[in-house]
Design a protein around this motif. Structure first.
Motif, PDB file in Angstrom:
ATOM      1  N   LEU A 128      45.784   8.811  92.941  1.00 38.56           N
ATOM      2  CA  LEU A 128      46.620  10.004  93.094  1.00 38.56           C
ATOM      3  C   LEU A 128      46.818  10.287  94.575  1.00 38.56           C
ATOM      4  O   LEU A 128      45.856  10.336  95.347  1.00 38.56           O
ATOM      5  N   ARG A 129      48.074  10.456  94.977  1.00 38.76           N
ATOM      6  CA  ARG A 129      48.413  10.756  96.365  1.00 38.76           C
ATOM      7  C   ARG A 129      49.265  12.033  96.376  1.00 38.76           C
ATOM      8  O   ARG A 129      50.259  12.121  95.655  1.00 38.76           O
ATOM      9  N   ILE A 130      48.861  13.012  97.187  1.00 37.74           N
ATOM     10  CA  ILE A 130      49.534  14.312  97.184  1.00 37.74           C
ATOM     11  C   ILE A 130      50.046  14.637  98.588  1.00 37.74           C
ATOM     12  O   ILE A 130      49.264  14.716  99.542  1.00 37.74           O
ATOM     13  N   VAL A 131      51.355  14.796  98.698  1.00 33.59           N
ATOM     14  CA  VAL A 131      51.997  15.285  99.922  1.00 33.59           C
ATOM     15  C   VAL A 131      52.076  16.804  99.774  1.00 33.59           C
ATOM     16  O   VAL A 131      52.735  17.308  98.860  1.00 33.59           O
ATOM     17  N   PRO A 185      42.828  18.628  93.119  1.00 32.03           N
ATOM     18  CA  PRO A 185      41.825  17.609  92.762  1.00 32.03           C
ATOM     19  C   PRO A 185      41.235  16.929  93.998  1.00 32.03           C
ATOM     20  O   PRO A 185      41.973  16.398  94.831  1.00 32.03           O
ATOM     21  N   PRO A 186      39.906  16.921  94.148  1.00 29.95           N
ATOM     22  CA  PRO A 186      39.294  16.332  95.338  1.00 29.95           C
ATOM     23  C   PRO A 186      39.362  14.806  95.385  1.00 29.95           C
ATOM     24  O   PRO A 186      39.157  14.219  96.450  1.00 29.95           O
ATOM     25  N   HIS A 187      39.657  14.163  94.246  1.00 30.50           N
ATOM     26  CA  HIS A 187      39.695  12.695  94.232  1.00 30.50           C
ATOM     27  C   HIS A 187      41.017  12.137  94.757  1.00 30.50           C
ATOM     28  O   HIS A 187      41.158  10.920  94.907  1.00 30.50           O
ATOM     29  N   GLY A 234      36.719  19.662 100.216  1.00 30.30           N
ATOM     30  CA  GLY A 234      36.553  18.236  99.972  1.00 30.30           C
ATOM     31  C   GLY A 234      37.856  17.483  99.821  1.00 30.30           C
ATOM     32  O   GLY A 234      37.890  16.410  99.198  1.00 30.30           O
ATOM     33  N   LEU A 235      38.943  18.018 100.388  1.00 32.31           N
ATOM     34  CA  LEU A 235      40.259  17.383 100.289  1.00 32.31           C
ATOM     35  C   LEU A 235      40.505  16.586 101.567  1.00 32.31           C
ATOM     36  O   LEU A 235      40.582  17.162 102.650  1.00 32.31           O
ATOM     37  N   CYS A 236      40.609  15.280 101.433  1.00 34.63           N
ATOM     38  CA  CYS A 236      40.666  14.410 102.606  1.00 34.63           C
ATOM     39  C   CYS A 236      42.044  13.779 102.783  1.00 34.63           C
ATOM     40  O   CYS A 236      42.670  13.357 101.805  1.00 34.63           O
ATOM     41  N   GLY A 237      42.495  13.726 104.023  1.00 32.27           N
ATOM     42  CA  GLY A 237      43.770  13.087 104.313  1.00 32.27           C
ATOM     43  C   GLY A 237      44.203  13.367 105.731  1.00 32.27           C
ATOM     44  O   GLY A 237      43.591  14.175 106.445  1.00 32.27           O
TER      45      GLY A 237
END
Length: 411
Positions: A319-322, A339-341, A368-371
């Motif tokens: 899952l990729r979120i912009v 979602p943190p994953h 915990g949201l990484c990007g």
């Protein structure tokens, strides 16, 4: 002025809430009533439906317009904000207002306003609303679906006397203007309820239902609760709008269509062809399949309570979120739902109200949201596509303006 210069004038001379935020908000109807008188009360020349609510009012407005078109009516549709072009806000049977009309209307207003002894200083929305009402009269529509801009009681669309009013739902949004509790916000939205005019409530909460019941009682208006409405069409109808949150909108629309006594075949066709009939964009809109790419304009806590669940439930490899938001929304409240994953591509729309991408990235770390952070939506989107495999899922959203930048960049 050219069309482009005219739009620039509208945004500069009549500040838009979408661009500058609170400083553009003008509660009250005095300016709207003065404009309405100048243009000969155009909204009295056709029937109207008035739709308010925190979320869902745009989807309900477009869908009802689609159904009315399928029933053979000439239908005006006034909504906001636009995603790609100002003209999306004002449509007749799905066709956007002509550029020439926009230019001529603004020029006429400027000449008249400069010559009057007491010039008006309308907001962007006040002037745009007058433009829409005049255009619908000139186009001789049978009925116009009018979406409230902000709130209801003091919104400049509230000069109309509709055939039906709809309040989709109530959640905490625009609290600096509408109140900090659900009953306070409900009272503002309930301001569109008119004497003797039926009202549909899409979602009634224990905190808001008494407010609606009392306002309806004061106005001798029959209250219809969509949540208790049963339609034989509900299970078998194919609704083009696929977001999970559209299920509540679906029942609201079916309840309204029943009150309006619209033909069953028009309801079926209208709900199946919303985007084709009205030009609606940005509601769980699929932009690609390998990888799956979806965008959605959901932009507040109430909307994300549905979106987060649907995004998480979508099968995919990664899952990729912009993601980006504007500064008057509950950023951390929404981030708690994300979602943190997922892999995140934090970004900001080309808008003065956009939260800087780096600030969103920093806030995301607490949950915990990484990007990475990207200065434009286009860069974030292309980074996500570049990283994605065919069986990934790329979601773009967080703000109407993030979606607007995306759709403009890939047009």
């Amino acid at each position: 002025m050219s069309y482009e210069e005219t739009i620039e004038y509208l945004f500069q001379a009549a500040p838009a809430f979408e661009h500058v935020g609170a400083s553009a908000y003008k509660p009250g109807l005095q300016t709207t009533e003065a404009l309405d008188e100048h243009y000969g009360h155009p909204h009295r020349q056709y029937k109207t439906i008035h739709i308010a609510g925190t979320n869902g009012k745009g989807s309900c407005s477009h869908t009802l317009a689609s159904i009315l078109q399928e029933a053979g009516h000439r239908v005006g549709l006034y909504t906001s904000p636009h995603l790609k072009d100002f003209r999306e806000r004002i449509r007749v049977n799905g066709a956007p207002v002509e550029k020439e009309f926009v230019v001529d209307f603004v020029e006429d207003f400027r000449r008249w306003n400069q010559a009057t002894e007491a010039p008006l200083h309308p907001s962007f929305f006040e002037l745009t609303t007058a433009m829409a009402f005049k255009y619908f009269a000139d186009q001789q529509v049978d009925i116009a679906v009018i979406e409230v801009g902000l709130g209801g009681r003091l919104d400049c669309t509230n000069i109309i006397n509709p055939q039906l009013t709809i309040i989709t739902n109530i959640s905490l949004d625009h609290t600096q203007f509408l109140g900090t509790t659900l009953p306070e916000i409900a009272a503002e939205k309930a301001g569109i309820i008119k004497p003797g005019i039926p009202v549909v409530i899409g979602e009634a909460l224990p905190e808001t239902l008494p407010v609606f019941e009392e306002k309806a009682r004061q106005n001798n208006a029959i209250l219809h609760l969509a949540e208790t409405f049963a339609s034989p069409l509900e299970e078998k109808i194919e609704f083009e709008l696929k977001g999970n949150y559209q299920q509540k909108n679906k029942r609201t629309i079916l309840c309204a269509a029943s009150i309006l006594q619209l033909p069953e075949e028009a309801i079926v066709r209208g709900m199946r062809r919303v985007c084709e009939n009205t030009g609606l964009m940005g509601r769980w809109q699929t932009l690609g399949t390998h990888p799956l790419v979806v965008c959605d304009t959901g932009h507040n806590l109430g909307g994300w309570e549905y979106l987060a669940r649907q995004i998480t439930a979508q099968p995919c490899r990664q899952l990729r979120i912009v993601f980006g938001m504007v500064d008057d929304k509950d950023l951390e409240g929404v981030m708690r739902l994300l979602p943190p994953h997922a892999t995140y591509y934090f970004t900001q729309a080309d808008n003065h109200r956009a939260v800087p991408a780096e600030r969103i990235q920093t806030a995301g770390r607490k949950f915990g949201l990484c990007g990475n952070a990207y200065p434009t939506v286009c860069q974030a989107y292309h980074a996500a596509l570049s990283d994605a495999c065919p069986d990934d899922f790329v979601f773009v959203g967080g703000s109407s303006y993030v979606v607007a930048d995306l759709l403009t960049s890939i047009a």
